[in-house]
Design a protein around this motif. Structure first.
Motif, PDB file in Angstrom:
ATOM      1  N   THR A  91      -0.934  -9.395  -2.504  1.00 30.82           N
ATOM      2  CA  THR A  91      -1.630 -10.382  -3.345  1.00 30.82           C
ATOM      3  C   THR A  91      -3.113 -10.067  -3.512  1.00 30.82           C
ATOM      4  O   THR A  91      -3.749 -10.552  -4.448  1.00 30.82           O
ATOM      5  N   GLU A  92      -3.672  -9.252  -2.629  1.00 34.67           N
ATOM      6  CA  GLU A  92      -5.107  -8.927  -2.722  1.00 34.67           C
ATOM      7  C   GLU A  92      -5.364  -7.618  -2.000  1.00 34.67           C
ATOM      8  O   GLU A  92      -4.753  -7.329  -0.958  1.00 34.67           O
ATOM      9  N   LYS A  93      -6.275  -6.836  -2.577  1.00 32.94           N
ATOM     10  CA  LYS A  93      -6.601  -5.549  -1.957  1.00 32.94           C
ATOM     11  C   LYS A  93      -8.070  -5.237  -2.140  1.00 32.94           C
ATOM     12  O   LYS A  93      -8.609  -5.371  -3.244  1.00 32.94           O
ATOM     13  N   GLU A  94      -8.721  -4.837  -1.066  1.00 40.30           N
ATOM     14  CA  GLU A  94     -10.130  -4.456  -1.103  1.00 40.30           C
ATOM     15  C   GLU A  94     -10.329  -3.245  -0.208  1.00 40.30           C
ATOM     16  O   GLU A  94     -10.219  -3.355   1.016  1.00 40.30           O
ATOM     17  N   TYR A  95     -10.576  -2.091  -0.800  1.00 42.23           N
ATOM     18  CA  TYR A  95     -10.658  -0.817  -0.083  1.00 42.23           C
ATOM     19  C   TYR A  95      -9.365  -0.601   0.690  1.00 42.23           C
ATOM     20  O   TYR A  95      -8.290  -0.561   0.124  1.00 42.23           O
ATOM     21  N   TYR A  96      -9.463  -0.528   2.015  1.00 43.26           N
ATOM     22  CA  TYR A  96      -8.265  -0.281   2.816  1.00 43.26           C
ATOM     23  C   TYR A  96      -7.661  -1.576   3.363  1.00 43.26           C
ATOM     24  O   TYR A  96      -6.677  -1.535   4.095  1.00 43.26           O
ATOM     25  N   THR A  97      -8.249  -2.706   3.020  1.00 45.47           N
ATOM     26  CA  THR A  97      -7.748  -3.980   3.514  1.00 45.47           C
ATOM     27  C   THR A  97      -6.791  -4.582   2.500  1.00 45.47           C
ATOM     28  O   THR A  97      -7.128  -4.736   1.321  1.00 45.47           O
ATOM     29  N   THR A  98      -5.605  -4.954   2.979  1.00 43.67           N
ATOM     30  CA  THR A  98      -4.564  -5.481   2.105  1.00 43.67           C
ATOM     31  C   THR A  98      -4.084  -6.830   2.614  1.00 43.67           C
ATOM     32  O   THR A  98      -3.893  -7.014   3.817  1.00 43.67           O
ATOM     33  N   THR A  99      -3.905  -7.758   1.700  1.00 47.53           N
ATOM     34  CA  THR A  99      -3.354  -9.064   2.037  1.00 47.53           C
ATOM     35  C   THR A  99      -1.954  -9.161   1.446  1.00 47.53           C
ATOM     36  O   THR A  99      -1.753  -8.928   0.244  1.00 47.53           O
ATOM     37  N   MET A 100      -1.001  -9.527   2.294  1.00 50.70           N
ATOM     38  CA  MET A 100       0.393  -9.662   1.862  1.00 50.70           C
ATOM     39  C   MET A 100       0.865 -11.077   2.158  1.00 50.70           C
ATOM     40  O   MET A 100       0.469 -11.681   3.164  1.00 50.70           O
TER      41      MET A 100
END
Length: 478
Positions: free
Chosen positions: A463-472
Motif C-alpha cells: 500500500t505504500e513504499k518509500e525507498y527500501y521501506t514497504t508497508t503491506m
C-alpha cells in the motif's frame, strides 16, 4: 408777519452763530467733523454683523419650514454607536487587529462588538510575547507583523486579555527586569480568568513570587528552563485546576525545598530529571510529587532513573495509563526489583537500555526508539501478550531470531521502520500473527519483497513504499 420772519431767520442760523467770531467754526470744518462722526459710527457697526444676522434669520426660517414639512425619509440620522452589536461585529470583521485594538480602546459602546470579533478570530490562537527580541506573535502572522504588534503589546492585554486563552511568554535577560515585572502585572490583572494554557520560558523566581491572584481556568501549565522560587510549593494555590503540568529543560530550584503540591485534576505530568541533584528537580522532589498525585494518567520523564527509583515511583502510579521515559538507560541494579504498572496501556522508551525492569498487565502499544533489537528486547516484548501495536525505530538490521520471539497473537499493527530481518523470519512472523493487519519494514532488495509476495499470495498487498521501506496490508476475504 415780521415776527414770523424773524423767528424763521433765527431757525435757519447755523450752529454757533451766537458764539463770538473768534470761536466760530468754519463751514469746511463743520463738514469734516460730520464725516468723521459718520465714519466712526460705521466702524462701530460693520456690514458683517448685518450679514450674519441676516443669514441666521434665513436659517431659522428654513428650519421652521422643514419642521412644518416633517423629517425627510431619505435622510439617515443613525450614529455608529446606535447600531446593534451584531451589525457592529459584522462590520468590525473587516478590520485588522491593530484597527480592532484602536476601536476597543477608543469607545466603550463599540468595545463589546470588538470583543466578539477578537474572541472568534484569535480566542483559540496561541499568543507569544517575546521580551528578549521584543515581538508579539499570533502564530499565523509573519515576523514583520509580530514586530509591529509589539508596540501594542500592553494595549492588547488591557483590551482583550479577558479573551486570550493560550499565552506563551519568553522572558529576556536580567536587564529587562522592569519590563518582565510589567508584563507579569498585566497578565495577572487582565488574563487571570481567561487563560486555559500558559507557558513560561526562562522566567526568574520573582515571576511566581509576584503573583497576586490565582489563575482559575488554567488547565495546562509549562515551565521551560525557568528559575523556580519558593512559591513552587504553592502552585496548587495559584493554578488550582491544572490538568497538565510540565517542567521541560533544566528548571532551577532557587529557594524551594520541595514541590509537595496536590492537584485534584492533574492527569499529565512531565519532568526533566538530569543527572545533577543540586538546584535541580531531583528524584526526591519527583517522588514526593508523585505520592501526592496518585491519580496521574500520563507521565513523561526526561532523565536518568535507576531501577530502585523506578520501583519506588511505580507504587504511587497505580492509575497510570501512559508512560514515556527518555533516555531509558542502563539498569545495573535491576536485581533490586522490578517496577509494576498494572494499568499502563501505552509505553514509549528511547535510549540504550540493556535491561527492562518493568512489567505491565494491560500494555497495548509499545514504541521503542534507538534501542537495539536483540534477544533482550524481544524477550521483553514477548512477555506482554496484550500488545496490539508495536513501533520500532532503531538499528537497520534486527538480530536473527528476534522477530520470531514477538509473534504475539493480538498484534494488529507493526512498524519496524528501516529495520530489516531475514526473509524466512518475516514470512513466518506474518503467518503466525493471525491478527496482524498492517506491517511496515525494510527490504534490502526489491527481490526480497517479490519473494514475500509470491510466497504469501494475494493475502497481502503493498500500500505504500518509500525507498527500501514497504508497508503491506492484509486483504480481507469476502
Amino acid at each position: 408777519m415780521d415776527n414770523r420772519n424773524e423767528a424763521a431767520g433765527r431757525k435757519r442760523q447755523p450752529e454757533g452763530a451766537n458764539l463770538p467770531a473768534n470761536k466760530r467754526s468754519k463751514p469746511s470744518e463743520t463738514v469734516s467733523a460730520d464725516v468723521q462722526r459718520a465714519s466712526n459710527k460705521t466702524a462701530q457697526k460693520p456690514t458683517k454683523i448685518h450679514y450674519t444676522r441676516l443669514r441666521r434669520r434665513m436659517e431659522e426660517e428654513e428650519e421652521e419650514k422643514l419642521a412644518k414639512l416633517g423629517p425627510d425619509p431619505n435622510l439617515c440620522t443613525t450614529k455608529l454607536t446606535d447600531v446593534n452589536v451584531d451589525c457592529l461585529e459584522h462590520i468590525f470583521k473587516n478590520l485588522s487587529l491593530i484597527d480592532l485594538l484602536n476601536v476597543a480602546d477608543s469607545n466603550k459602546q463599540l468595545k463589546p462588538a470588538a470583543d466578539l470579533v477578537f474572541a472568534s478570530r484569535y480566542g483559540k490562537q496561541s499568543i507569544e510575547i517575546n521580551l528578549e527580541f521584543k515581538f508579539v506573535r499570533i502564530f499565523e502572522r509573519n515576523q514583520q507583523t509580530a514586530k509591529i504588534l509589539w508596540l501594542f503589546c500592553f494595549k492588547l492585554l488591557r483590551c482583550f486579555g479577558h479573551s486570550i486563552t493560550k499565552l506563551k511568554i519568553i522572558y529576556g535577560s536580567s536587564q529587562n527586569a522592569t519590563l518582565d515585572v510589567k508584563i507579569d502585572r498585566y497578565v495577572s490583572k487582565y488574563c487571570s480568568k481567561s487563560l486555559v494554557e500558559i507557558e513560561l520560558k526562562h522566567c526568574a523566581s520573582r515571576t511566581l513570587n509576584d503573583l497576586k491572584k490565582p489563575f482559575s481556568s488554567v488547565e495546562s501549565l509549562y515551565f521551560v528552563s525557568c528559575e523556580l522560587g519558593s512559591k513552587l510549593s504553592e502552585l496548587n494555590k495559584w493554578f488550582p485546576k491544572v490538568q497538565r503540568l510540565e517542567f521541560l529543560g533544566a528548571n532551577e530550584l532557587s529557594d524551594c525545598n520541595d514541590i509537595a503540591v496536590n492537584f485534584p485534576d492533574l492527569q499529565h505530568l512531565s519532568l526533566y530529571l538530569p543527572d545533577v541533584e543540586k538546584n535541580r528537580l531531583n528524584q526526591k522532589h519527583f517522588a514526593e510529587l508523585l505520592r501526592l498525585n496518585p491519580n496521574l494518567q500520563k507521565l513523561y520523564i526526561y532523565g536518568h532513573i535507576d531501577a530502585k527509583h523506578l520501583q519506588s515511583f511505580s507504587k504511587h502510579l497505580q492509575h497510570l495509563e501512559s508512560l514515556e521515559i527518555h533516555p531509558f538507560g542502563y539498569f545495573s541494579n535491576a536485581k533490586n526489583g522490578t517496577a509494576h504498572f498494572p494499568n499502563v496501556r501505552k509505553l514509549k522508551l528511547r535510549g540504550w537500555a540493556r535491561r527492562f525492569p518493568m512489567t505491565f498487565d494491560k500494555l497495548e502499544e509499545l514504541i521503542v526508539i534507538s534501542i537495539v533489537m536483540d534477544q533482550t528486547l524481544a524477550n521483553f516484548i514477548s512477555k506482554h501478550k496484550t500488545l496490539t501495536k508495536l513501533n520500532y525505530a532503531g538499528n537497520k538490521y534486527g538480530e536473527p531470531g528476534a522477530l520470531l520471539k514477538i509473534t504475539l497473537p493480538a498484534l494488529d499493527e507493526v512498524d519496524f521502520g528501516y529495520c530489516a530481518f531475514p526473509i524466512d523470519e518475516v514470512i513466518t512472523f506474518m503467518k503466525k500473527c493471525t491478527s496482524l493487519k498492517k506491517l511496515t519494514l525494510r527490504f534490502c532488495d526489491e527481490k526480497d519483497y517479490q519473494t514475500v509476495q509470491n510466497r504469501l499470495g494475494n493475502k497481502w498487498r503493498e500500500t505504500e513504499k518509500e525507498y527500501y521501506t514497504t508497508t503491506m496490508e492484509r486483504q480481507l476475504t469476502s
